[in-house]
Scaffold this motif. Structure first.
Motif, PDB file in Angstrom:
ATOM      1  N   ILE A 237     -10.459  15.133  33.756  1.00  0.00           N
ATOM      2  CA  ILE A 237     -11.250  16.159  33.075  1.00  0.00           C
ATOM      3  C   ILE A 237     -10.791  16.371  31.637  1.00  0.00           C
ATOM      4  N   THR A 238      -9.884  15.525  31.168  1.00  0.00           N
ATOM      5  CA  THR A 238      -9.244  15.760  29.863  1.00  0.00           C
ATOM      6  C   THR A 238     -10.248  15.948  28.735  1.00  0.00           C
ATOM      7  N   THR A 239     -11.346  15.216  28.772  1.00  0.00           N
ATOM      8  CA  THR A 239     -12.282  15.284  27.648  1.00  0.00           C
ATOM      9  C   THR A 239     -13.584  15.995  28.015  1.00  0.00           C
ATOM     10  N   LEU A 240     -13.647  16.545  29.209  1.00  0.00           N
ATOM     11  CA  LEU A 240     -14.896  17.223  29.596  1.00  0.00           C
ATOM     12  C   LEU A 240     -15.039  18.546  28.836  1.00  0.00           C
ATOM     13  N   PRO A 241     -16.278  18.950  28.565  1.00  0.00           N
ATOM     14  CA  PRO A 241     -16.460  20.297  27.993  1.00  0.00           C
ATOM     15  C   PRO A 241     -16.048  21.355  29.020  1.00  0.00           C
ATOM     16  N   PRO A 242     -15.628  22.533  28.558  1.00  0.00           N
ATOM     17  CA  PRO A 242     -15.069  23.540  29.463  1.00  0.00           C
ATOM     18  C   PRO A 242     -15.982  23.841  30.655  1.00  0.00           C
ATOM     19  N   GLU A 243     -17.301  23.891  30.409  1.00  0.00           N
ATOM     20  CA  GLU A 243     -18.187  24.336  31.477  1.00  0.00           C
ATOM     21  C   GLU A 243     -18.324  23.300  32.585  1.00  0.00           C
ATOM     22  N   SER A 244     -17.882  22.059  32.331  1.00  0.00           N
ATOM     23  CA  SER A 244     -17.993  21.030  33.365  1.00  0.00           C
ATOM     24  C   SER A 244     -16.680  20.819  34.123  1.00  0.00           C
ATOM     25  N   ARG A 245     -15.645  21.576  33.753  1.00  0.00           N
ATOM     26  CA  ARG A 245     -14.321  21.300  34.343  1.00  0.00           C
ATOM     27  C   ARG A 245     -14.115  21.997  35.678  1.00  0.00           C
ATOM     28  N   ARG A 246     -14.830  23.089  35.911  1.00  0.00           N
ATOM     29  CA  ARG A 246     -14.660  23.927  37.094  1.00  0.00           C
ATOM     30  C   ARG A 246     -13.216  24.411  37.211  1.00  0.00           C
ATOM     31  N   VAL A 247     -12.721  24.876  36.067  1.00  0.00           N
ATOM     32  CA  VAL A 247     -11.385  25.461  36.007  1.00  0.00           C
ATOM     33  C   VAL A 247     -11.559  26.926  35.634  1.00  0.00           C
ATOM     34  N   GLY A 248     -11.158  27.830  36.521  1.00  0.00           N
ATOM     35  CA  GLY A 248     -11.290  29.252  36.230  1.00  0.00           C
ATOM     36  C   GLY A 248     -10.053  29.779  35.525  1.00  0.00           C
ATOM     37  N   VAL A 249     -10.256  30.764  34.649  1.00  0.00           N
ATOM     38  CA  VAL A 249      -9.130  31.326  33.902  1.00  0.00           C
ATOM     39  C   VAL A 249      -9.114  32.842  34.070  1.00  0.00           C
ATOM     40  N   LEU A 250      -7.932  33.400  34.306  1.00  0.00           N
ATOM     41  CA  LEU A 250      -7.749  34.852  34.238  1.00  0.00           C
ATOM     42  C   LEU A 250      -6.828  35.144  33.073  1.00  0.00           C
ATOM     43  N   PHE A 251      -7.320  35.939  32.125  1.00  0.00           N
ATOM     44  CA  PHE A 251      -6.518  36.264  30.955  1.00  0.00           C
ATOM     45  C   PHE A 251      -5.736  37.556  31.203  1.00  0.00           C
ATOM     46  N   GLN A 252      -4.915  37.907  30.202  1.00  0.00           N
ATOM     47  CA  GLN A 252      -4.183  39.174  30.218  1.00  0.00           C
ATOM     48  C   GLN A 252      -5.121  40.354  30.382  1.00  0.00           C
ATOM     49  N   ASP A 253      -6.249  40.294  29.649  1.00  0.00           N
ATOM     50  CA  ASP A 253      -7.246  41.354  29.740  1.00  0.00           C
ATOM     51  C   ASP A 253      -8.331  40.920  30.719  1.00  0.00           C
ATOM     52  N   PRO A 254      -8.934  41.895  31.411  1.00  0.00           N
ATOM     53  CA  PRO A 254      -9.948  41.508  32.402  1.00  0.00           C
ATOM     54  C   PRO A 254     -11.193  40.895  31.768  1.00  0.00           C
ATOM     55  N   LEU A 255     -11.524  41.301  30.518  1.00  0.00           N
ATOM     56  CA  LEU A 255     -12.657  40.730  29.790  1.00  0.00           C
ATOM     57  C   LEU A 255     -13.943  40.728  30.607  1.00  0.00           C
ATOM     58  N   LEU A 256     -14.197  41.864  31.291  1.00  0.00           N
ATOM     59  CA  LEU A 256     -15.486  41.985  31.978  1.00  0.00           C
ATOM     60  C   LEU A 256     -16.565  42.117  30.903  1.00  0.00           C
ATOM     61  N   PHE A 257     -17.697  41.458  31.102  1.00  0.00           N
ATOM     62  CA  PHE A 257     -18.759  41.520  30.095  1.00  0.00           C
ATOM     63  C   PHE A 257     -19.272  42.954  30.018  1.00  0.00           C
ATOM     64  N   PRO A 258     -19.140  43.580  28.833  1.00  0.00           N
ATOM     65  CA  PRO A 258     -19.419  45.018  28.760  1.00  0.00           C
ATOM     66  C   PRO A 258     -20.895  45.362  28.922  1.00  0.00           C
ATOM     67  N   HIS A 259     -21.795  44.382  28.723  1.00  0.00           N
ATOM     68  CA  HIS A 259     -23.218  44.711  28.804  1.00  0.00           C
ATOM     69  C   HIS A 259     -23.769  44.496  30.212  1.00  0.00           C
ATOM     70  N   PHE A 260     -22.951  43.945  31.138  1.00  0.00           N
ATOM     71  CA  PHE A 260     -23.369  43.754  32.520  1.00  0.00           C
ATOM     72  C   PHE A 260     -22.717  44.815  33.402  1.00  0.00           C
ATOM     73  N   SER A 261     -23.369  45.151  34.506  1.00  0.00           N
ATOM     74  CA  SER A 261     -22.723  46.003  35.500  1.00  0.00           C
ATOM     75  C   SER A 261     -21.697  45.148  36.246  1.00  0.00           C
ATOM     76  N   VAL A 262     -20.926  45.776  37.130  1.00  0.00           N
ATOM     77  CA  VAL A 262     -19.928  45.038  37.914  1.00  0.00           C
ATOM     78  C   VAL A 262     -20.619  43.919  38.706  1.00  0.00           C
ATOM     79  N   LEU A 263     -21.716  44.275  39.382  1.00  0.00           N
ATOM     80  CA  LEU A 263     -22.430  43.283  40.191  1.00  0.00           C
ATOM     81  C   LEU A 263     -22.972  42.149  39.314  1.00  0.00           C
ATOM     82  N   GLN A 264     -23.526  42.512  38.158  1.00  0.00           N
ATOM     83  CA  GLN A 264     -24.089  41.492  37.261  1.00  0.00           C
ATOM     84  C   GLN A 264     -23.006  40.539  36.759  1.00  0.00           C
ATOM     85  N   ASN A 265     -21.794  41.076  36.557  1.00  0.00           N
ATOM     86  CA  ASN A 265     -20.684  40.208  36.163  1.00  0.00           C
ATOM     87  C   ASN A 265     -20.446  39.129  37.214  1.00  0.00           C
ATOM     88  N   ILE A 266     -20.523  39.526  38.491  1.00  0.00           N
ATOM     89  CA  ILE A 266     -20.307  38.560  39.574  1.00  0.00           C
ATOM     90  C   ILE A 266     -21.491  37.590  39.657  1.00  0.00           C
TER      91      ILE A 266
END
Lengths: 572, 213
Positions: B74-103
């Protein structure tokens, strides 16, 4: 990563074409006309290259020419100096106070008021037969008829400068506010703890850094004030008028040979503006050295209370004048009989509105179409530019900033005047599309400058999250970045719309008189002096951008009413 | 080269450079359900390694070597094709979506809206957040946000999980329960996981291998 050529890669070229091509074309066309070049396609002639200095000799021999030049020069510098001083003193005084958020809220609509409408409002306020003198007549002043005073259209151009200052104050205010977050507010406090006065602390510790960032906007103010047309036609001196007004008169002269005179005049206008900017540049050094000297000698300037009061008073007065002026536009538009010393009309009527309804509707509708068109296309181009910068991990360079500012630094009479010669040459003047295109030269920079800060401040880890959740870069743009940044995007759009509505010269010259808008109609009425009719046009001209600003404010509020993370929080 | 498919996340001689300076090198295989902890001080390049694996390496950095996920390079794949999930220091929930919409946004495309909502609610139920489905993310507490962020990344059915100091901004008492929740999810869903941290407690909570820079 695979180097996929994106369709966005064409964007920088498009932007350059929009911003730089007109400059080149206008330059060529002005030089060609002014020096009367006879060659090639330019004059449909196969004669060998010829050039003539005749037009410049004509210009220099016009009576009162140097007075016009002097007027433009001094009004440019005076306007910039006064508005910058007021804004800087105000921010130095007021920044730490809690009421600052409200000043922000009050200033925003003033930014949306078109220059011409603000100038008409000022005219109705301070003219000898204006509201202020009516208020004190006849009881205090004893005037039964308007005094024979040259308050407006004064030969020194003071009322013109005042009209410009009213609009440059909010401009410089918001530009400075945008530059402020990058400064450390502990610095003036340290200076204040050493016993330095509040204003002086700010000037020695914050101003130098802030000024570097607002320098281009200040130059833009000088350029605008040295070459304004619409405000000068309303408030400016008449015999002789400022240089740019004269150039416009020559352009509109039925005698076609005056076109070369106009082109030579426009080149001289560029020189006058450049000279004003260079003079300012030199003055910067003097101020810097004087300031440093005083700071190093430890002068405290502790007693600045009067100055602080004055700064608040002057800034407040500027907002008040524009507000009262707008109210006077409304008042005149519904006035029937309104004899001189009376402060209010004796008879109220909607006659002006019903008389003008058809034409108001037509010119208002056209102004709206042009404004929406120019703002929408510019916004799309700005979004594409910013997204392209993000995807290529690049920020606008210093050179790019100058490029974006160029349309705001070149006198409009030269840029648009030069373009109009070309548009006429290729018979594409007078069309709606041509007007929209030329408006875009001015809406693009304002939209870019407004949007780039919030755009770049966006936490791009949101986009990283979206992409690691399996979404494409386009999807991340449309579903995440754009909706989250809806507020600043719409605010920038509204500003672009306001800029377009206010455009006089591009509409007049590129529209070739066949695309009249509220602005061109209102200014055409200026010389006639029918205040009732002027009131209607100038009022609608003010209301259109205000409505768009209000909508731009309201839509995100309603849309995100249950999303606390997207609400504005008052500035600390 | 890919003679036998190794399941899990494989870092084959991966080296991170800033300009010409080598920041770190790593050679590791993380098995499904295993958490490898990478310890190091700030500035050691561990977050950069996460960015490199997820596909967001800033242009001032470069990366050599090969990253494989379940045998696929996957070294050269674009991020969206890697199927690698990331959790950052901050939760970074999308502020314009509800909790359910985020999921919902994170769930792979497909299925009726009804089925998708069911799936999303099930995930929220597992982290005891189903009653907050319609809530504005900004109104949640720090611990709740962290849990939703975990549910969101799980919803996208990643083949590997990268944790970039995800507990460091949580209160001490929340930190333990969050660590436990993450470990459970990773073990249950058999996701190979790389955790970078400078907190020793994080490492000891995972009972997986620990590398120190």
């Amino acid at each position: 990563m695979k180097a996929k050529t994106s369709r966005l890669a064409i964007i920088p070229a498009l932007v350059l074409a929009l911003l730089i091509l007109p400059i080149g074309a206008a330059t060529l066309s002005l030089l060609g006309t002014a020096f009367d070049w006879k060659f090639g396609w330019w004059a449909h002639s196969l004669e060998p290259f010829e050039t003539s200095l005749g037009a410049f000799q004509t210009v220099l021999n016009v009576p009162g020419f140097w007075t016009s030049v002097g007027l433009s020069f001094w009004i440019g510098l005076f306007t910039a100096l006064i508005s910058l001083t007021i804004v800087m003193l105000f921010i130095a005084t007021f920044l730490s106070s809690r009421g600052f958020f409200w000043v922000w809220v009050l200033m925003k609509p003033v930014l949306a008021v078109p220059h011409a409408a603000a100038a008409f409002g000022l005219l109705f306020l301070i003219a000898p037969s204006g509201f202020l003198i009516r208020l004190v007549s006849p009881e205090l002043s004893g005037f039964l008829r308007p005094p024979d005073w040259l308050i407006v259209n004064d030969p020194a151009g003071l009322s013109l400068a005042l009209g410009l200052i009213l609009k440059e104050i909010p401009f410089l205010f918001f530009v400075t506010m945008a530059a402020l977050p990058q400064t450390d507010f502990r610095r003036p406090r340290i200076a204040a703890n050493m016993g330095y006065g509040q204003i002086w602390s700010w000037f020695i510790s914050v101003f130098p850094g802030v000024y570097l960032q607002i320098r281009l906007p200040v130059f833009a103010v000088i350029a605008f004030a040295t070459s304004t047309i619409d405000v000068a036609l309303i408030l400016g001196p008449v015999t002789p008028p400022t240089l740019s007004v004269r150039i416009l008169q020559w352009m509109n002269d039925p005698d076609l040979s005056m076109r070369t005179t106009a082109a030579a005049g426009a080149i001289i206008q560029v020189g006058v503006t450049l000279l004003a900017v260079l003079t300012w540049w030199a003055a910067e050094y003097v101020v810097m050295h004087l300031g440093r000297m005083m700071a190093l000698r430890g002068w405290r300037f502790k007693r600045d209370k009067i100055l602080r009061l004055l700064s608040v008073g002057l800034l407040g007065a500027s907002v008040l004048i524009v507000s009262v002026g707008t109210a006077l536009l409304a008042l005149w538009s519904v006035a029937g009989v309104w004899r001189f010393p009376e402060a209010l009309p004796q008879v109220w009527t909607l006659k002006s509105w019903s008389d003008q309804a058809t034409n108001l509707w037509e010119t208002g509708w056209r102004a709206t179409i042009i404004g929406l068109g120019a703002a929408t296309l510019s916004l799309a181009l700005v979004l594409a530019s910013l997204e392209n910068e993000y995807r290529n991990n690049k920020r606008a360079t210093r050179l790019a900033w100058w490029t974006i500012y160029i349309p705001l630094l070149v006198p409009q009479i030269a840029l648009v005047g030069g373009l109009s010669v070309l548009f006429i040459r290729f018979s594409i003047d007078g069309t709606l599309w041509a007007v929209i295109l030329v408006h875009m030269i001015f809406t693009y920079p304002y939209i870019y400058l407004t949007l780039s800060d919030p755009w770049n401040a966006f936490d791009t880890r949101y986009l990283a999250v979206a992409r690691s959740l399996g979404k494409s870069v386009n999807r991340a743009f449309w579903s995440i970045r754009l909706p989250i940044l809806l507020r600043p995007v719409l605010a920038a759009f509204a500003l672009g719309f306001a800029v377009s509505i206010a455009q006089y010269l591009p509409t007049l010259l590129i529209g070739a008189g066949r695309q009249p808008t509220l602005t061109t109609e209102a200014i055409a009425l200026a010389s006639g002096g029918n205040r009732r009719v002027i009131g209607t046009y100038a009022l609608v001209q003010t209301l259109l951008p205000l409505i768009v600003f209000a909508l731009a404010n309201l839509v995100p509020k309603l849309l995100w009413s249950n999303r606390r993370g997207l609400q504005v929080r008052s500035v600390e | 080269m890919n003679d036998q498919a190794i399941t899990g996340l494989q870092l084959d001689n991966v080296e991170i450079f800033k300009g010409t300076v080598r920041l770190l090198g790593m050679d590791a295989i993380i098995a499904p359900g295993q958490i490898l902890t990478l310890m190091g001080p700030s500035g050691s390049g561990k977050s950069t390694l996460i960015n490199a694996i997820a596909g967001f390496l800033p242009s001032s950095f470069s990366c050599t070597g090969t990253i494989r996920l379940n045998g696929q390079n996957i070294t050269t794949l674009p991020p969206e094709s890697r199927r690698v999930g990331v959790l950052f220091q901050d939760p970074l929930l999308f502020p314009h979506f509800s909790v359910l919409q985020n999921i919902l946004f994170a769930l792979p495309a497909g299925g009726t809206m009804h089925e998708r909502c069911d799936k999303a609610l099930t995930l929220l139920h597992e982290i005891s957040m189903d009653e907050f489905a319609d809530a504005d993310p900004d109104t949640l507490s720090g611990g709740q946000k962290a849990r939703v962020a975990l549910a969101r990344v799980i919803a996208s059915t990643p083949n590997a999980l990268l944790l970039d100091e995800p507990f460091s901004k949580l209160d001490a008492d929340l930190r333990d329960s969050m660590r436990q929740l993450v470990c459970e999810e990773v073990a249950r869903r058999k996701i190979p996981t790389l955790l970078v941290t400078h907190d020793k407690d994080d490492a000891s909570a995972t009972d997986g291998p620990v590398l120190t820079l």
